[in-house]
Design a protein around this motif. Structure first.
Motif, PDB file in Angstrom:
ATOM      1  N   TYR A  51       0.830  -1.206   0.000  1.00  0.00           N
ATOM      2  CA  TYR A  51       0.000   0.000   0.000  1.00  0.00           C
ATOM      3  C   TYR A  51       0.866   1.259   0.000  1.00  0.00           C
ATOM      4  O   TYR A  51       0.686   2.157  -0.826  1.00  0.00           O
ATOM      5  N   HIS A  52       1.816   1.318   0.914  1.00  0.00           N
ATOM      6  CA  HIS A  52       2.640   2.528   1.023  1.00  0.00           C
ATOM      7  C   HIS A  52       3.591   2.677  -0.160  1.00  0.00           C
ATOM      8  O   HIS A  52       3.889   3.806  -0.571  1.00  0.00           O
ATOM      9  N   HIS A  53       4.035   1.559  -0.726  1.00  0.00           N
ATOM     10  CA  HIS A  53       4.880   1.635  -1.925  1.00  0.00           C
ATOM     11  C   HIS A  53       4.095   2.213  -3.098  1.00  0.00           C
ATOM     12  O   HIS A  53       4.576   3.114  -3.792  1.00  0.00           O
ATOM     13  N   GLU A  54       2.888   1.699  -3.311  1.00  0.00           N
ATOM     14  CA  GLU A  54       2.098   2.159  -4.450  1.00  0.00           C
ATOM     15  C   GLU A  54       1.541   3.559  -4.251  1.00  0.00           C
ATOM     16  O   GLU A  54       1.345   4.286  -5.210  1.00  0.00           O
ATOM     17  N   HIS A  81      -8.702  -1.568   8.816  1.00  0.00           N
ATOM     18  CA  HIS A  81      -8.157  -0.793   7.706  1.00  0.00           C
ATOM     19  C   HIS A  81      -8.730   0.614   7.729  1.00  0.00           C
ATOM     20  O   HIS A  81      -9.871   0.827   8.122  1.00  0.00           O
ATOM     21  N   THR A  82      -7.944   1.564   7.251  1.00  0.00           N
ATOM     22  CA  THR A  82      -8.486   2.897   7.016  1.00  0.00           C
ATOM     23  C   THR A  82      -9.336   2.826   5.746  1.00  0.00           C
ATOM     24  O   THR A  82      -9.241   1.871   4.966  1.00  0.00           O
ATOM     25  N   PHE A  83     -10.148   3.862   5.520  1.00  0.00           N
ATOM     26  CA  PHE A  83     -10.968   3.876   4.308  1.00  0.00           C
ATOM     27  C   PHE A  83     -10.087   3.833   3.068  1.00  0.00           C
ATOM     28  O   PHE A  83     -10.363   3.114   2.108  1.00  0.00           O
ATOM     29  N   ASP A  84      -8.995   4.593   3.079  1.00  0.00           N
ATOM     30  CA  ASP A  84      -8.112   4.632   1.916  1.00  0.00           C
ATOM     31  C   ASP A  84      -7.461   3.270   1.669  1.00  0.00           C
ATOM     32  O   ASP A  84      -7.292   2.863   0.521  1.00  0.00           O
ATOM     33  N   ALA A  90      -9.471  -2.686  -2.819  1.00  0.00           N
ATOM     34  CA  ALA A  90     -10.495  -3.031  -3.812  1.00  0.00           C
ATOM     35  C   ALA A  90      -9.987  -2.759  -5.228  1.00  0.00           C
ATOM     36  O   ALA A  90     -10.184  -3.579  -6.138  1.00  0.00           O
ATOM     37  N   ARG A  91      -9.322  -1.634  -5.409  1.00  0.00           N
ATOM     38  CA  ARG A  91      -8.758  -1.310  -6.727  1.00  0.00           C
ATOM     39  C   ARG A  91      -7.671  -2.319  -7.114  1.00  0.00           C
ATOM     40  O   ARG A  91      -7.582  -2.750  -8.258  1.00  0.00           O
ATOM     41  N   LEU A  92      -6.860  -2.703  -6.139  1.00  0.00           N
ATOM     42  CA  LEU A  92      -5.806  -3.680  -6.372  1.00  0.00           C
ATOM     43  C   LEU A  92      -6.388  -5.028  -6.777  1.00  0.00           C
ATOM     44  O   LEU A  92      -5.896  -5.679  -7.701  1.00  0.00           O
ATOM     45  N   ALA A  93      -7.460  -5.440  -6.108  1.00  0.00           N
ATOM     46  CA  ALA A  93      -8.109  -6.712  -6.451  1.00  0.00           C
ATOM     47  C   ALA A  93      -8.657  -6.666  -7.876  1.00  0.00           C
ATOM     48  O   ALA A  93      -8.527  -7.633  -8.633  1.00  0.00           O
ATOM     49  N   TRP A  94      -9.280  -5.557  -8.246  1.00  0.00           N
ATOM     50  CA  TRP A  94      -9.813  -5.447  -9.602  1.00  0.00           C
ATOM     51  C   TRP A  94      -8.689  -5.406 -10.629  1.00  0.00           C
ATOM     52  O   TRP A  94      -8.735  -6.061 -11.665  1.00  0.00           O
ATOM     53  N   ARG A  95      -7.638  -4.657 -10.321  1.00  0.00           N
ATOM     54  CA  ARG A  95      -6.502  -4.565 -11.238  1.00  0.00           C
ATOM     55  C   ARG A  95      -5.894  -5.941 -11.490  1.00  0.00           C
ATOM     56  O   ARG A  95      -5.484  -6.248 -12.607  1.00  0.00           O
ATOM     57  N   ASN A  96      -5.827  -6.776 -10.478  1.00  0.00           N
ATOM     58  CA  ASN A  96      -5.201  -8.091 -10.606  1.00  0.00           C
ATOM     59  C   ASN A  96      -6.166  -9.169 -11.105  1.00  0.00           C
ATOM     60  O   ASN A  96      -5.753 -10.301 -11.313  1.00  0.00           O
ATOM     61  N   ALA A  97      -7.427  -8.815 -11.293  1.00  0.00           N
ATOM     62  CA  ALA A  97      -8.412  -9.778 -11.784  1.00  0.00           C
ATOM     63  C   ALA A  97      -8.191 -10.027 -13.275  1.00  0.00           C
ATOM     64  O   ALA A  97      -7.900  -9.102 -14.034  1.00  0.00           O
ATOM     65  N   PRO A  98      -8.332 -11.255 -13.724  1.00  0.00           N
ATOM     66  CA  PRO A  98      -8.128 -11.560 -15.146  1.00  0.00           C
ATOM     67  C   PRO A  98      -9.074 -10.810 -16.073  1.00  0.00           C
ATOM     68  O   PRO A  98      -8.754 -10.588 -17.225  1.00  0.00           O
ATOM     69  N   LYS A  99     -10.233 -10.404 -15.586  1.00  0.00           N
ATOM     70  CA  LYS A  99     -11.204  -9.734 -16.448  1.00  0.00           C
ATOM     71  C   LYS A  99     -10.961  -8.237 -16.586  1.00  0.00           C
ATOM     72  O   LYS A  99     -11.695  -7.556 -17.286  1.00  0.00           O
ATOM     73  N   CYS A 100      -9.954  -7.706 -15.910  1.00  0.00           N
ATOM     74  CA  CYS A 100      -9.656  -6.287 -16.025  1.00  0.00           C
ATOM     75  C   CYS A 100      -8.930  -6.055 -17.345  1.00  0.00           C
ATOM     76  O   CYS A 100      -7.745  -6.379 -17.492  1.00  0.00           O
ATOM     77  N   ALA A 101      -9.636  -5.473 -18.304  1.00  0.00           N
ATOM     78  CA  ALA A 101      -9.100  -5.309 -19.658  1.00  0.00           C
ATOM     79  C   ALA A 101      -7.962  -4.288 -19.718  1.00  0.00           C
ATOM     80  O   ALA A 101      -7.120  -4.335 -20.612  1.00  0.00           O
TER      81      ALA A 101
END
Length: 107
Positions: A51-54, A81-84, A90-101
């Protein structure tokens, strides 16, 4: 060639390996789960590093947040977790999902 005891597996609820002699007559058992708190602490620290790296946060802020997480886990057995952090996860999970074009264009 697979021999008895040459293949291990993780523990998943409902997994029957080792409890059904038709699967393994010698009673192989899956790898035992780790101790919950050390596993939680390791996963929490790995996520905080990512998180802190990204997010490119200052080192002092990262160390402070990691200290808070360690203290919370030691005191209560969990942390929040904080809100951020949730939003980024959630964004990371979507980014790493195979369906993320657009994975290769993600910032």
């Amino acid at each position: 060639e697979y021999r008895h005891g040459s293949v291990t597996c993780e523990v998943y609820p409902g997994y029957v390996h080792g409890t059904n002699p038709e699967i393994c007559p010698k009673g192989c058992k899956p790898n035992p789960p780790g101790t919950p708190l050390p596993d939680l602490l390791q996963l929490a620290m790995e996520y905080q590093e990512l998180y802190h790296h990204e997010r490119k946060t200052p080192e002092a802020a990262k160390q402070e947040r990691m200290r808070e997480v360690r203290d919370d886990i030691a005191r209560t057995g969990t942390y929040t977790h904080t809100f951020d952090e949730l939003e980024h996860g959630a964004r990371l999970a979507w980014r790493n999902a195979p369906k993320c074009a657009n994975r290769k264009f993600w910032d």
